[in-house]
Motif scaffolding. Structure first.
Motif, mmCIF file in Angstrom:
data_model
loop_
_atom_site.group_PDB
_atom_site.id
_atom_site.type_symbol
_atom_site.label_atom_id
_atom_site.label_comp_id
_atom_site.label_asym_id
_atom_site.label_seq_id
_atom_site.Cartn_x
_atom_site.Cartn_y
_atom_site.Cartn_z
ATOM 1 N N ILE A 155 45.914 65.514 34.398
ATOM 2 C CA ILE A 155 44.916 66.517 34.028
ATOM 3 C C ILE A 155 43.737 65.779 33.392
ATOM 4 N N LEU A 156 42.698 65.598 34.184
ATOM 5 C CA LEU A 156 41.585 64.739 33.785
ATOM 6 C C LEU A 156 40.259 65.475 33.653
ATOM 7 N N ASP A 157 40.130 66.658 34.249
ATOM 8 C CA ASP A 157 38.862 67.363 34.144
ATOM 9 C C ASP A 157 39.083 68.816 33.734
ATOM 10 N N LEU A 158 38.013 69.472 33.363
ATOM 11 C CA LEU A 158 38.099 70.809 32.789
ATOM 12 C C LEU A 158 38.584 71.838 33.797
ATOM 13 N N ASP A 159 38.187 71.687 35.058
ATOM 14 C CA ASP A 159 38.641 72.656 36.060
ATOM 15 C C ASP A 159 40.155 72.606 36.223
ATOM 16 N N GLN A 160 40.740 71.408 36.133
ATOM 17 C CA GLN A 160 42.196 71.316 36.204
ATOM 18 C C GLN A 160 42.843 72.069 35.052
ATOM 19 N N ALA A 161 42.270 71.961 33.861
ATOM 20 C CA ALA A 161 42.810 72.696 32.716
ATOM 21 C C ALA A 161 42.717 74.202 32.940
ATOM 22 N N THR A 162 41.614 74.643 33.499
ATOM 23 C CA THR A 162 41.461 76.070 33.784
ATOM 24 C C THR A 162 42.509 76.550 34.772
ATOM 25 N N GLN A 163 42.706 75.781 35.842
ATOM 26 C CA GLN A 163 43.680 76.171 36.855
ATOM 27 C C GLN A 163 45.104 76.135 36.297
ATOM 28 N N ALA A 164 45.402 75.148 35.468
ATOM 29 C CA ALA A 164 46.735 75.087 34.857
ATOM 30 C C ALA A 164 46.972 76.304 33.966
ATOM 31 N N ALA A 165 45.949 76.708 33.228
ATOM 32 C CA ALA A 165 46.080 77.889 32.384
ATOM 33 C C ALA A 165 46.258 79.146 33.223
ATOM 34 N N ARG A 166 45.627 79.202 34.372
ATOM 35 C CA ARG A 166 45.790 80.359 35.255
ATOM 36 C C ARG A 166 47.238 80.502 35.729
ATOM 37 N N SER A 167 47.972 79.412 35.755
ATOM 38 C CA SER A 167 49.377 79.482 36.180
ATOM 39 C C SER A 167 50.240 80.221 35.161
ATOM 40 N N GLY A 168 49.708 80.399 33.946
ATOM 41 C CA GLY A 168 50.484 80.998 32.871
ATOM 42 C C GLY A 168 51.092 79.979 31.935
ATOM 43 N N ALA A 169 50.775 78.701 32.140
ATOM 44 C CA ALA A 169 51.315 77.649 31.272
ATOM 45 C C ALA A 169 50.929 77.908 29.820
ATOM 46 N N SER A 170 51.894 77.719 28.923
ATOM 47 C CA SER A 170 51.648 77.940 27.500
ATOM 48 C C SER A 170 50.818 76.832 26.884
ATOM 49 N N GLY A 171 50.894 75.645 27.487
ATOM 50 C CA GLY A 171 50.140 74.516 26.973
ATOM 51 C C GLY A 171 49.649 73.644 28.103
ATOM 52 N N VAL A 172 48.566 72.928 27.857
ATOM 53 C CA VAL A 172 47.984 72.007 28.837
ATOM 54 C C VAL A 172 47.851 70.656 28.165
ATOM 55 N N CYS A 173 48.571 69.658 28.695
ATOM 56 C CA CYS A 173 48.604 68.331 28.077
ATOM 57 C C CYS A 173 47.455 67.472 28.573
ATOM 58 N N VAL A 174 46.750 66.861 27.635
ATOM 59 C CA VAL A 174 45.641 65.973 27.961
ATOM 60 C C VAL A 174 45.861 64.654 27.236
ATOM 61 N N VAL A 175 45.688 63.550 27.965
ATOM 62 C CA VAL A 175 45.877 62.217 27.383
ATOM 63 C C VAL A 175 44.532 61.495 27.389
ATOM 64 N N ARG A 176 44.176 60.917 28.526
ATOM 65 C CA ARG A 176 42.935 60.137 28.610
ATOM 66 C C ARG A 176 41.690 61.001 28.526
ATOM 67 N N GLY A 177 41.809 62.260 28.915
ATOM 68 C CA GLY A 177 40.637 63.127 28.976
ATOM 69 C C GLY A 177 40.041 63.475 27.633
ATOM 70 N N LEU A 178 40.693 63.117 26.524
ATOM 71 C CA LEU A 178 40.145 63.412 25.202
ATOM 72 C C LEU A 178 38.966 62.519 24.852
ATOM 73 N N GLY A 179 38.894 61.346 25.476
ATOM 74 C CA GLY A 179 37.766 60.457 25.261
ATOM 75 C C GLY A 179 37.733 59.838 23.876
ATOM 76 N N ASP A 180 36.648 59.120 23.614
ATOM 77 C CA ASP A 180 36.505 58.420 22.338
ATOM 78 C C ASP A 180 36.071 59.343 21.202
#
Length: 538
Positions: A479-504
């Protein structure tokens, strides 16, 4: 019903051959096999090995077809309709077993072919179908070639006795170990017809990827004719769709339970089970898989204190106390501290780990955030009393397996909320047995964070996980970009994990990630697929 693998016009569905007996009552044998295949959307070729005269109350005659007739049926199909999977049921003679074994060998010279052996040795009404020479042929010729075999407990004992009468294996796990030694790749000792299992119908799985009791609540019905055939053919159909045996058996368990629910009276005896579609989206049919031979389902695990279980939100994964402080200051309310253990940890490393956890816990407590500790659950349990309600743990399935029964009991005794990784159907079934705070579904997209054998789950499997798990699901992996987070949330997922996408600079990125998740929750939900797709190449 629409299936995700529905063929394009002019193209065939996956093909399964069933080599079995014809039941004149329409309950078991090829009749049950045809219904099971239809529920999975595969094409079944019914190859008649025997003609039985039977009703709902008993079998009065069995006539095996000649070996020439059996071979002719197989030969006619081989060139035009080669199978992805062959499933065997009633084979009434040793010659039949040898004919099937030779056919499998010839087919495998051209392309991979899975073999599912359902050793039908006795009918549910008590009629014997297998003499000693047939048993010997099974264990010498068919089981060594089998991808999967599905005996019930009585059949497993007869097969083990044919191997070595002196072997005293009595439990399902012991029987499975002995039969696996013949060369069969995977095995399920079915136990739905056993009387000693109480409220649960349990099958013992012994496969390359997982072993344990696969369990669902027992269905109270007298209409059980064809249950074994349905289970084996369902597993064969799932293999034909690309699932590995452990996952295929999860689907077979679900399909068979659905068929039992729809059993009906036909005659004066036990009526047939009735395979129907829709089982793969019925969350009440999602089985649980134990972590070992001891049957124990955790029905009293803690819920996460002080937090809405369905609102994990943006789930940051970081590797240092400095990053914990950064992300919670930016507004993240669920953060995982992932510090991997070196090959040779020393006293200094342990001291540094403890200090990192203490400081991270303090930062999270001050911000009203939850700190999820990856792996180091003993230290987390030691620190938890200082900040109640702030700490949780996350473990991968290999780590949980390595703990053993005693270690998992000790983990449960800490009462720490638990997150568990899952990548496949059997891992989901096993995770659900511990009643965790959440289950992670991943990798949703390809990830380079760590090497994995898994096929990406995609949004379709993520939506299926959310629908079926019965506990909150978090999306993880790629999950590297914002659209992926939006689509993951549309699935009904309770949480969306982000690692590298948080940036500096999380203060800049976190609000955008949170807005993307909220947009997904406000949008139309993604559809739940009729079936998941395989997440491991067979």
């Amino acid at each position: 019903m629409n299936f995700p693998w529905a063929p394009a016009p002019g193209h065939a569905r996956p093909i399964v051959w069933s080599i079995a007996g014809n039941d004149s009552a329409g309950g078991a044998g090829l009749s049950a096999d045809q219904r099971a295949a239809q529920a999975f959307g595969v094409h079944l070729c019914p190859v008649v090995a025997a003609v039985t005269a039977q009703s709902s109350t008993g079998v009065t005659r069995i006539d095996a077809v000649s070996s020439k007739t059996l071979d002719a049926q197989l030969h006619a199909l081989a060139a035009d309709m080669p199978p992805a999977v062959i499933k065997t049921g009633l084979l009434a003679s040793a010659a039949h077993v040898l004919t099937v074994a030779r056919c499998v060998e010839k087919l495998r010279q051209r392309a991979p072919v899975a073999l599912v052996v359902d050793p039908v040795l006795r009918s549910s009404t008590g009629a014997s179908f297998a003499a000693d020479d047939v048993l010997d042929a099974y264990v010498r010729e068919l089981l060594p070639r089998a991808t999967l075999t599905t005996p019930n407990e009585a059949e497993a004992r007869r097969l083990v006795a044919a191997l070595d009468p002196s072997v005293g294996a009595t439990t399902a796990p012991a029987l499975a170990r002995r039969l696996r030694a013949t060369g069969v790749q995977a095995l399920a000792v079915t136990g739905g017809d056993s009387t000693g299992q109480g409220a649960h119908a349990m099958d013992w799985l012994d496969t390359q990827h997982a072993s344990g009791w696969l369990s669902l609540p027992r269905i109270d019905t007298r209409h059980t004719h064809g249950t074994g055939c349905t289970f084996a053919t369902s597993a064969a159909a799932a293999l034909a769709l690309g699932f590995v045996p452990a996952d295929a058996l999860v689907l077979a368990k679900m399909a068979t339970a659905q068929a039992l629910r729809h059993g009906y009276a036909a005659g004066q005896g036990a009526g047939p089970v009735a395979s129907v579609g829709g089982f793969a989206t019925d969350s009440s049919l999602m089985p649980m898989l134990t972590w070992g031979a001891r049957f124990e389902i955790d029905s009293d695990s803690p819920t996460h204190p002080g937090r809405a279980a369905a609102d994990i939100g943006l789930y940051a994964i970081v590797d240092s106390v400095e990053r914990v402080a950064q992300v919670v200051a930016a507004g993240v309310r669920t953060v995982q501290l992932r510090i991997k253990t070196p090959d040779a940890p020393d006293v200094a490393w342990h001291a540094a780990l403890r200090e990192s956890m203490v400081q991270s816990l303090a930062a999270c407590a001050a911000a009203g955030a939850t700190l999820v500790v990856n792996d180091h659950w003993q230290l987390a349990a030691e620190l938890a009393p200082t900040h109640p309600g702030t700490l949780a743990v996350h473990l991968g399935q290999e780590d949980l397996l390595a703990l053993g029964d005693a270690g998992r009991a000790a983990l449960a005794a800490t009462r720490l909320p638990l997150g568990i990784s899952s990548h496949s159907l059997w891992e989901l079934a096993r995770a659900c047995a511990l009643k965790p705070w959440y289950v992670a579904c991943g990798p949703v997209w390809p990830t380079l964070t760590k090497a994995m054998p898994w096929v990406p789950q995609g949004l379709d499997n993520l939506a299926w996980w959310v629908h079926m798990a019965g506990v909150p699901v978090v999306a993880i992996g790629g999950i590297l970009d914002l659209d992926q987070a939006t689509q993951a949330a549309r699935s009904g997922a309770s949480g969306v994990c982000v690692v590298r996408g948080l940036g500096d600079l999380p203060t800049r990125t976190v609000p955008a990630w949170q807005a993307a998740i909220q947009a997904g929750r406000a949008a139309a939900p993604l559809p739940v697929p009729a079936f998941p797709h395989p997440s491991l190449n067979a």
